[in-house]
Scaffold this motif. Structure first.
Motif, mmCIF file in Angstrom:
data_model
loop_
_atom_site.group_PDB
_atom_site.id
_atom_site.type_symbol
_atom_site.label_atom_id
_atom_site.label_comp_id
_atom_site.label_asym_id
_atom_site.label_seq_id
_atom_site.Cartn_x
_atom_site.Cartn_y
_atom_site.Cartn_z
ATOM 1 N N LYS A 136 0.829 -1.204 0.000
ATOM 2 C CA LYS A 136 0.000 0.000 0.000
ATOM 3 C C LYS A 136 0.863 1.253 0.000
ATOM 4 O O LYS A 136 2.001 1.237 0.467
ATOM 5 N N ILE A 137 0.280 2.316 -0.524
ATOM 6 C CA ILE A 137 0.877 3.638 -0.359
ATOM 7 C C ILE A 137 -0.145 4.532 0.331
ATOM 8 O O ILE A 137 -1.347 4.442 0.090
ATOM 9 N N GLY A 138 0.372 5.350 1.214
ATOM 10 C CA GLY A 138 -0.441 6.362 1.873
ATOM 11 C C GLY A 138 0.028 7.721 1.392
ATOM 12 O O GLY A 138 1.218 8.021 1.421
ATOM 13 N N VAL A 139 -0.908 8.504 0.912
ATOM 14 C CA VAL A 139 -0.613 9.841 0.413
ATOM 15 C C VAL A 139 -1.354 10.838 1.281
ATOM 16 O O VAL A 139 -2.541 10.657 1.549
ATOM 17 N N ILE A 140 -0.655 11.863 1.754
ATOM 18 C CA ILE A 140 -1.375 13.016 2.274
ATOM 19 C C ILE A 140 -0.887 14.222 1.490
ATOM 20 O O ILE A 140 0.258 14.262 1.033
ATOM 21 N N HIS A 141 -1.794 15.140 1.289
ATOM 22 C CA HIS A 141 -1.418 16.358 0.580
ATOM 23 C C HIS A 141 -2.279 17.515 1.065
ATOM 24 O O HIS A 141 -3.331 17.329 1.662
ATOM 25 N N TRP A 142 -1.751 18.713 0.797
ATOM 26 C CA TRP A 142 -2.466 19.942 1.161
ATOM 27 C C TRP A 142 -3.753 20.051 0.354
ATOM 28 O O TRP A 142 -3.769 19.765 -0.840
ATOM 29 N N LYS A 143 -4.820 20.456 1.001
ATOM 30 C CA LYS A 143 -6.083 20.695 0.304
ATOM 31 C C LYS A 143 -5.894 21.775 -0.748
ATOM 32 O O LYS A 143 -5.031 22.643 -0.618
ATOM 33 N N HIS A 144 -6.730 21.727 -1.759
ATOM 34 C CA HIS A 144 -6.663 22.707 -2.843
ATOM 35 C C HIS A 144 -7.450 23.958 -2.439
ATOM 36 O O HIS A 144 -8.499 24.292 -2.990
ATOM 37 N N GLU A 145 -6.915 24.619 -1.422
ATOM 38 C CA GLU A 145 -7.499 25.849 -0.904
ATOM 39 C C GLU A 145 -6.397 26.599 -0.176
ATOM 40 O O GLU A 145 -5.326 26.038 0.083
ATOM 41 N N GLU A 146 -6.625 27.822 0.163
ATOM 42 C CA GLU A 146 -5.594 28.605 0.855
ATOM 43 C C GLU A 146 -5.313 27.990 2.228
ATOM 44 O O GLU A 146 -6.231 27.711 2.994
ATOM 45 N N THR A 147 -4.044 27.782 2.496
ATOM 46 C CA THR A 147 -3.592 27.256 3.780
ATOM 47 C C THR A 147 -2.369 28.080 4.210
ATOM 48 O O THR A 147 -1.758 28.748 3.367
ATOM 49 N N PRO A 148 -1.990 28.020 5.476
ATOM 50 C CA PRO A 148 -0.861 28.835 5.926
ATOM 51 C C PRO A 148 0.487 28.371 5.369
ATOM 52 O O PRO A 148 1.493 29.060 5.532
ATOM 53 N N ARG A 149 0.509 27.251 4.711
ATOM 54 C CA ARG A 149 1.738 26.678 4.164
ATOM 55 C C ARG A 149 1.357 25.809 2.977
ATOM 56 O O ARG A 149 0.189 25.602 2.711
ATOM 57 N N HIS A 183 -5.321 19.098 5.250
ATOM 58 C CA HIS A 183 -4.912 17.993 4.394
ATOM 59 C C HIS A 183 -6.048 17.020 4.085
ATOM 60 O O HIS A 183 -7.074 17.014 4.742
ATOM 61 N N TYR A 184 -5.780 16.178 3.091
ATOM 62 C CA TYR A 184 -6.603 15.009 2.810
ATOM 63 C C TYR A 184 -5.650 13.821 2.691
ATOM 64 O O TYR A 184 -4.441 13.988 2.497
ATOM 65 N N GLY A 185 -6.193 12.631 2.830
ATOM 66 C CA GLY A 185 -5.385 11.429 2.743
ATOM 67 C C GLY A 185 -5.991 10.419 1.793
ATOM 68 O O GLY A 185 -7.210 10.327 1.652
ATOM 69 N N LEU A 186 -5.116 9.670 1.122
ATOM 70 C CA LEU A 186 -5.528 8.627 0.191
ATOM 71 C C LEU A 186 -4.688 7.389 0.478
ATOM 72 O O LEU A 186 -3.481 7.497 0.708
ATOM 73 N N VAL A 187 -5.322 6.233 0.452
ATOM 74 C CA VAL A 187 -4.597 4.969 0.590
ATOM 75 C C VAL A 187 -4.886 4.156 -0.658
ATOM 76 O O VAL A 187 -6.033 4.009 -1.080
ATOM 77 N N PHE A 188 -3.814 3.637 -1.257
ATOM 78 C CA PHE A 188 -3.904 2.830 -2.467
ATOM 79 C C PHE A 188 -3.257 1.488 -2.227
ATOM 80 O O PHE A 188 -2.326 1.368 -1.437
ATOM 81 N N ILE A 189 -3.742 0.473 -2.939
ATOM 82 C CA ILE A 189 -3.159 -0.856 -2.874
ATOM 83 C C ILE A 189 -2.630 -1.223 -4.249
ATOM 84 O O ILE A 189 -3.224 -0.880 -5.280
#
Length: 191
Positions: A136-149, A183-189
């Motif tokens: 599996k891979i776990g992905v987290i990434h910044w939401k597609h909206e204004e964030t402080p970073r 953030h949001y997270g995605l898990v793939f197999i």
């Protein structure tokens, strides 16, 4: 591989963006995982908590000497025995050779806030090639909206884009979760 807009803020600020153990639980990192690679391990924000959750080994990889040294110091300070570190780029033969020296089947790889790199499909293909069957891979990434970073909006990824890329490589989406506030997270197999 070049990681665009990947400079790290100071560690104190960085740590305000995450609740590592909560995030790891939501993206299925637990004692069912035997060997995990954390690509772009940075300050060790997730690396150290991962070591408490996985069954055998966690390997942190980062291209920045300073980040590797910071992680090494933390590992020593906390006397953690099941973390290995590699200074390198997962898409190079040198790093793959160093990884092979661990002689372990990799069943989980984390890609946290790095898929906005210049060649994300190459990175995902490298990950696919390293993972064991049903890994599996776990992905987290910044939401597609204004964030402080986070990366600029021009290169910030929406979940649909990552899902499309991973599907092309041969992964199947297992889970999509929100990781408030940024953030949001995605898990793939691996199919």
């Amino acid at each position: 591989m070049k990681y665009r807009e990947s400079g790290m803020p100071d560690e104190q600020m960085w740590n305000t963006f995450f609740s590592p153990t909560e995030i790891l639980t939501k993206i299925n990192i637990d004692n069912q995982v035997k060997t995990l690679i954390d690509i772009g391990c940075g300050y060790g924000t997730f690396l150290l908590p991962m070591a408490k959750l996985v069954r055998k080994k966690v390997i942190g990889i980062d291209i920045d000497d300073e980040m590797i040294n910071i992680c090494r110091d933390k590992i020593k300070e906390h006397n953690i025995k099941n973390i290995g570190l590699i200074r390198g780029d997962i898409s190079t033969n040198e790093t793959l050779t160093e990884l092979a020296a661990y002689k372990c089947d990799v069943d989980y790889i984390s890609l946290f806030n790095i898929l906005h790199c210049e060649r994300p499909l190459d990175l995902l293909q490298s990950v696919y090639d390293i993972l064991s069957k049903n890994g599996k891979i776990g992905v987290i990434h910044w939401k597609h909206e204004e964030t402080p970073r986070g990366p600029s909006m021009e290169i910030r990824l929406k979940p649909e884009m990552i899902i499309n890329w991973t599907t092309k490589i041969g992964f199947k989406l297992e889970k999509h979760v929100e990781l408030p506030p940024y953030h949001y997270g995605l898990v793939f197999i691996k199919n």
